[in-house]
Write an enzyme that holds these catalytic residues in place. Structure first.
Site, mmCIF file in Angstrom:
data_model
loop_
_atom_site.group_PDB
_atom_site.id
_atom_site.type_symbol
_atom_site.label_atom_id
_atom_site.label_comp_id
_atom_site.label_asym_id
_atom_site.label_seq_id
_atom_site.Cartn_x
_atom_site.Cartn_y
_atom_site.Cartn_z
ATOM 1 N N GLU A 57 30.617 -51.048 -57.509
ATOM 2 C CA GLU A 57 29.682 -50.624 -56.470
ATOM 3 C C GLU A 57 28.690 -51.738 -56.185
ATOM 4 O O GLU A 57 28.206 -52.357 -57.132
ATOM 5 C CB GLU A 57 28.944 -49.356 -56.917
ATOM 6 C CG GLU A 57 29.907 -48.181 -57.085
ATOM 7 C CD GLU A 57 29.230 -46.905 -57.567
ATOM 8 O OE1 GLU A 57 27.997 -46.901 -57.755
ATOM 9 O OE2 GLU A 57 29.932 -45.912 -57.762
ATOM 10 N N THR A 77 32.391 -37.235 -58.254
ATOM 11 C CA THR A 77 30.952 -37.539 -58.145
ATOM 12 C C THR A 77 30.427 -38.022 -59.502
ATOM 13 O O THR A 77 29.222 -37.995 -59.737
ATOM 14 C CB THR A 77 30.143 -36.295 -57.695
ATOM 15 O OG1 THR A 77 30.488 -35.195 -58.537
ATOM 16 C CG2 THR A 77 30.413 -35.948 -56.252
ATOM 17 N N HIS A 92 27.318 -43.325 -53.725
ATOM 18 C CA HIS A 92 26.717 -42.933 -55.008
ATOM 19 C C HIS A 92 25.364 -42.221 -54.778
ATOM 20 O O HIS A 92 24.317 -42.692 -55.240
ATOM 21 C CB HIS A 92 26.544 -44.143 -55.925
ATOM 22 C CG HIS A 92 26.441 -43.764 -57.384
ATOM 23 N ND1 HIS A 92 26.978 -44.514 -58.395
ATOM 24 C CD2 HIS A 92 25.865 -42.695 -57.993
ATOM 25 C CE1 HIS A 92 26.725 -43.935 -59.561
ATOM 26 N NE2 HIS A 92 26.048 -42.821 -59.345
ATOM 27 N N ARG A 112 31.936 -41.042 -62.099
ATOM 28 C CA ARG A 112 31.944 -42.506 -62.132
ATOM 29 C C ARG A 112 33.306 -42.998 -61.667
ATOM 30 O O ARG A 112 34.345 -42.391 -61.965
ATOM 31 C CB ARG A 112 31.692 -43.027 -63.556
ATOM 32 C CG ARG A 112 30.248 -42.950 -64.032
ATOM 33 C CD ARG A 112 29.309 -43.874 -63.266
ATOM 34 N NE ARG A 112 27.945 -43.880 -63.798
ATOM 35 C CZ ARG A 112 26.983 -43.051 -63.425
ATOM 36 N NH1 ARG A 112 27.211 -42.141 -62.495
ATOM 37 N NH2 ARG A 112 25.783 -43.147 -63.964
ATOM 38 N N GLY A 129 30.286 -30.199 -68.645
ATOM 39 C CA GLY A 129 28.866 -30.388 -68.957
ATOM 40 C C GLY A 129 28.044 -29.612 -67.929
ATOM 41 O O GLY A 129 28.568 -28.764 -67.202
HETATM 42 C C1 GLV Z 1 23.864 -40.962 -61.383
HETATM 43 O O1 GLV Z 1 24.998 -41.276 -61.222
HETATM 44 C C2 GLV Z 1 23.241 -40.876 -62.662
HETATM 45 O O2 GLV Z 1 23.886 -41.224 -63.668
HETATM 46 O O3 GLV Z 1 22.070 -40.504 -62.715
#
Ligand code: GLV
Length: 323
Positions: free
Chosen positions: A264, A233, A283, A235, A157
């Site tokens: 989290e 970075t 996060h 999930r 993406g």
């Molecule tokens: C961050 O993890 C988002 O989904 O904006």
């Protein structure tokens, strides 16, 4: 006037337009809105502007039949039951695009830090361990080369593509896997298992959904090179954390850079936190002030559009408008 619940004070400009169009109820804290307060305050609201920490599940939607829209200040919407929202005709707004470069920068920061053991080295110096007798040696704090290495990107993406652009600057060979076939310049499309087996670095940039939950499980981790580095970075639920901790502590993987965890905040006694070869952040992939302002502006724009009865400019389930 419609009532809209805003679950946190937000940065940016556009949030200030809301009171002209609705009765805005902002959770003032302290801290994040607890789930019972969310349940109570949502009563009678037509809309909610939430964060990724607010769980909007089917029970909450069921209890609030008056709810017409949800706008989340996040790109990921795995905290919202989007299927349940869609079946009720509720649009779910999100904030893609504006956080792409910021998140790709954070991905590379973790990649470099994990590869070159920056956090471990920092702790070493601050801990007073850098002494005359061990001041330097050929193997001292040796890590992995990034330049010229092979990077496998899981999820092509916008963020994955931005990571690939950064990798080009490091003369990396870039392999990519995406759930649906996608051609990205400079990226060799590769089957997931082959990508894991061939890569020196693996970056996870795919959304969490039923298809990607536990995607990097024990079997797939075992396919990775022993000296490879895993970066996540996206999930936490995408990686089997127990299997990852085992691999990292049994010399089956060199290091990991993790901005996200299945739960989290991560528990202090989580096995991954005791490993020196794990670099972790709370996060913060999109955490620059400028990006957070842009995200908040999009989230507010989604609310304003919904209040006007228009389609949200950024919507995770645009099929609700096809009805
Ligand atoms: C961050 O993890 C988002 O989904 O904006």
């Amino acid at each position: 006037m419609s009532k809209v619940l805003v679950t946190h004070q937000l940065p940016g400009e556009r949030i200030h337009e809301l009171p002209d169009h609705c009765e805005m109820n902002v959770w003032m804290g302290p801290g994040l809105m607890p789930s019972d307060a969310l349940r109570d305050e949502l009563a009678g609201c037509e809309g909610v502007l939430c964060l990724l920490t607010d769980r909007i599940d089917e029970a909450l939607l069921e209890a609030n039949p008056q709810l017409r829209f949800v706008s989340s200040m996040s790109v990921g919407v795995d905290h919202i039951d989007v299927t349940a929202a869609t079946s009720r005709g509720i649009p779910v707004g999100n904030t893609p695009g504006v956080l792409v470069d910021t998140t790709a920068d954070a991905t590379f920061a973790l990649l470099l830090a994990a590869a070159r053991r920056l956090v471990e080295a920092d702790r070493f110096v601050r801990g007073g361990h850098w002494r005359v007798e061990n001041a330097w040696s050929p193997e001292f704090f040796t890590g992995n080369d990034v330049t010229g290495a092979t990077l496998g990107i899981i999820g092509l993406g916008e963020v994955g593509q931005a990571v690939a652009r950064r990798a080009a600057g490091f003369d990396m060979r870039v392999l990519g896997w995406n759930r649906s076939e996608r051609t990205v310049p400079g990226v060799e499309n590769t089957e997931l298992d082959a990508l894991l087996a061939e890569s020196d670095f693996v970056s996870i940039n795919v959304a969490l959904g039923e298809e990607t939950r536990n995607l990097i499980d024990e079997r797939r981790l075992a396919l990775m090179k022993r000296d490879a580095v895993l970066i996540n970075t996206a999930r936490g639920g995408i990686v089997d954390e127990e299997a990852l901790a085992w691999a990292l502590s049994h010399d089956r993987l060199a290091a990991a850079g993790l901005d996200v965890f299945a739960q989290e905040p991560v528990q202090e006694d989580h096995p991954l936190l005791s490993l020196p070869n794990v670099v972790t952040t709370p996060h913060i992939g999109s955490a620059t002030l400028a990006t957070r302002e842009k995200m908040a502006d999009i989230a507010a724009a989604n609310v304003l559009a919904a209040l006007r009865g228009e389609a949200m400019p950024s919507c995770a389930n645009p099929e609700v408008y096809q009805r």
